[in-house]
Design a protein around this motif. Structure first.
Motif, PDB file in Angstrom:
ATOM      1  N   GLU A  71     -35.140  38.446-103.701  1.00  0.00           N
ATOM      2  CA  GLU A  71     -34.406  37.285-103.175  1.00  0.00           C
ATOM      3  C   GLU A  71     -32.930  37.344-103.560  1.00  0.00           C
ATOM      4  O   GLU A  71     -32.056  37.045-102.737  1.00  0.00           O
ATOM      5  N   SER A  72     -32.661  37.773-104.796  1.00  0.00           N
ATOM      6  CA  SER A  72     -31.244  37.839-105.189  1.00  0.00           C
ATOM      7  C   SER A  72     -30.513  38.946-104.426  1.00  0.00           C
ATOM      8  O   SER A  72     -29.310  38.854-104.208  1.00  0.00           O
TER       9      SER A  72
ATOM     10  N   GLN B 259     -29.584  37.267-101.254  1.00  0.00           N
ATOM     11  CA  GLN B 259     -28.478  36.318-101.473  1.00  0.00           C
ATOM     12  C   GLN B 259     -27.164  37.062-101.685  1.00  0.00           C
ATOM     13  O   GLN B 259     -26.123  36.674-101.162  1.00  0.00           O
TER      14      GLN B 259
ATOM     15  N   TYR C 268     -35.178  36.221 -95.757  1.00  0.00           N
ATOM     16  CA  TYR C 268     -33.982  35.642 -95.145  1.00  0.00           C
ATOM     17  C   TYR C 268     -33.711  36.282 -93.777  1.00  0.00           C
ATOM     18  O   TYR C 268     -34.186  37.370 -93.477  1.00  0.00           O
TER      19      TYR C 268
END
Lengths: 62, 512
Positions: B104-105, B108, B137
């Motif tokens: 996830e990072s 991001q 995402y």
């Protein structure tokens, strides 16, 4: 009225090195799109600041 | 049931694409018309096909793409981040500065945007690829390949953006780091030892093969870090990648040129530009900020550029394109169908002073319309008095040019000059000839249609002008430096008077 943060007033979390835009660098210049658009051929301004505010108001609606 | 849906979609595609648009350099668009429905689909077909196209824009469809990250091993990699090898790799990619320590990072850091919620409406209702809201995402593409699940990134990576908490399809991503990811990959992937990678991440033999393939293909990729967040270096990446391949019509892989790439000025000259918004496609007959693609479907060209920048075998790509015509048409239909966000989707209608906007319209007609097109507003229609406060502000027709113009108005020449560095090499490729894509260097840039211009800050092809106020300020008095920030908050990140980043601009100050 000075409403807008500028320079070192930009919040620290936004002041990232990779996000710093320097328009003096080659390829990043902010020249042009002015003469003969907002001036006449002799460089005289054609729009007052009120005209520019109105133009921005119109552009918001596009 | 799923088979029935697929069959129905297949039949719809077969029937729908009976019309082929004119992608030649001679095509013209009648002023007042546009190509929003590029394949002349019926309303039902249009809805169905553009939805499918959106999914291809969200999940990268090119299965022969050169660079895949073995997905499951990557997930395991982050779970094992305390291991010595992982520490070494994380230090290589600069975990401390990037903050990447999970999947996830990574998303991001890359600047990807979240899918909108189920209750989103209108242009903000972006389809979910699997039918339910993904936990990944927009742009992240977990592709089933013959080597297992591979992670790659799709069109939505650069061509979707967060606008004050809502994702907008087709809007330029202001904070994307796609080119930086390639740069990072070039720095650390070649040093990942396959055996150790397998032992530590539990990768299958096929996933190790995927890694080895990616390592091999990276040798044919030339990268350039963008000058500033929000700018894209795909153009130099294509040029420098071509310089690492053979000179034959398939730009075959060449160990010699991988080691000794041909000289190319884009290794040091700056030709950064921002990815364009998609909703302007429908008005245009030539593509890119400099209008240098004078013929061919721009989506085909986009795939070619993406894949040159990913070290893909062009014979495999050509075959994939021939086998995937409907996929490409669906994506084309979707991209041409996108619409801009309206000011009133984010701000109250009474934040627009109608009288001032009408005065502004007259100024626009005198100073801007000749290049940027004519916009008929609902307030000028016969039934305007019956319209709501929101509807009266809408644009009911746009008259752009029959043939997309290119103008030199003195803006930075770096981007358009950069096209000279690789146009002929690109045109010589067999795949370019098959796609009928032609690139011709220009002098200047396309004065774009201005739909949704309020959301497209910072301005000009190189993002060098942070607000509309600044654009209307003499060049020697314009803002010299600023920070390229995301559009997360309407109040903190956006100046709704000057339209753009929050800066001090004199002509809107009462004391100026």
């Amino acid at each position: 009225m000075c409403r807008f943060p500028v320079g070192n007033k930009v919040p620290k979390k936004r002041r990232l090195k990779e996000a710093f835009f320097n328009t003096s660098k080659k390829g990043l210049r902010n020249t042009g799109h002015y003469r003969r658009i907002f001036t006449d051929k002799n460089g005289n301004e054609l729009l007052t600041k009120e005209n520019k505010k109105d133009l921005i108001m119109f552009l918001k609606t596009l | 049931m799923k088979k029935l849906i697929l069959l129905s979609l297949f039949m719809t595609s077969q029937m729908a694409f009976s019309y082929e648009p004119d992608w030649s350099r001679n095509t013209q668009i009648k002023p007042g018309d546009n190509r929003e429905n590029i394949y002349n689909l019926s309303e039902e077909e249009f809805q169905e096909i553009t939805q499918e196209g959106y999914k291809h824009a969200l999940v990268y469809p090119v299965t022969v793409s050169g660079l895949f990250i073995p997905y499951e091993p990557m997930v395991n990699f982050f779970k094992e981040k305390d291991n010595n090898l992982m520490k070494l790799i994380l230090s290589k990619i600069g975990e401390k500065t990037t903050g990447i320590d999970s999947v996830e990072s990574l998303y991001q850091w890359l600047g990807l945007n979240k899918y909108n919620d189920e209750d989103a409406i209108g242009i903000y209702r972006i389809p979910y690829p699997e039918g339910y809201k993904p936990d990944y995402y927009m742009g992240a593409s977990i592709v089933e390949t013959k080597w297992g699940k591979g992670l790659t990134f799709s069109c939505a990576t650069c061509h979707s953006a967060n606008l004050f908490g809502t994702s907008v399809m087709g809007l330029t991503n202001k904070v994307v780091k796609a080119n930086r990811l390639f740069d990072m990959a070039k720095k650390f992937v070649p040093f990942v030892p396959p055996k150790m990678f397998q032992n530590l991440t539990g990768a299958t033999d096929e996933e190790v093969e995927m890694l080895l393939r990616t390592k091999q293909n990276l040798k044919s990729v030339g990268v350039v870090k963008p000058q500033v967040l929000g700018l894209d270096t795909s153009l130099p990446q294509v040029a420098l990648s071509l310089a690492r391949r053979g000179k034959d019509e398939y730009a075959s892989k060449s160990k010699f040129y991988q080691t000794f790439p041909r000289q190319n000025i884009l290794s040091h000259e700056v030709a950064d530009s921002k990815p364009a918004v998609w909703w302007n496609l429908k008005y245009k007959t030539r593509w890119l900020s400099d209008g240098s693609i004078v013929a061919g479907n721009p989506i085909f060209t986009n795939f070619l550029w993406n894949e040159l920048g990913r070290g893909t075998d062009l014979r495999e790509l050509e075959q994939w394109m021939k086998d995937s015509q409907d996929t490409i048409r669906e994506l084309t239909a979707a991209a041409f169908s996108t619409k801009p966000p309206a000011w009133t989707d984010f701000f109250p209608a009474d934040s627009i002073n109608l009288a001032a906007a009408k005065r502004g319209e007259q100024i626009f007609k005198n100073r801007c319309q000749k290049c940027h097109g004519q916009y008929t507003k609902a307030w000028s229609t016969p039934n305007a008095e019956e319209l709501s406060q929101v509807d009266i502000l809408k644009t009911v027709n746009v008259k752009y040019h029959k043939v997309t113009p290119v103008k030199d108005v003195g803006t930075d020449p770096g981007r358009y000059e950069g096209t000279k560095a690789f146009a002929s090499a690109l045109n010589e490729l067999k795949i370019s000839k098959w796609m009928k894509t032609v690139v011709e260097p220009q002098k200047g840039y396309v004065p774009p249609p201005l739909d949704g211009i309020w959301s497209r800050y910072p301005y000009l092809h190189n993002n060098s002008i942070p607000t509309l106020c600044d654009l209307m300020t003499p060049p020697n008095k314009r803002t010299k430096t600023f920070y390229q920030i995301p559009a997360e908050s309407k109040t903190e990140d956006f100046d709704s008077e000057c339209v753009g980043f929050r800066l001090e601009i004199r002509f809107l100050r009462k004391d100026a």
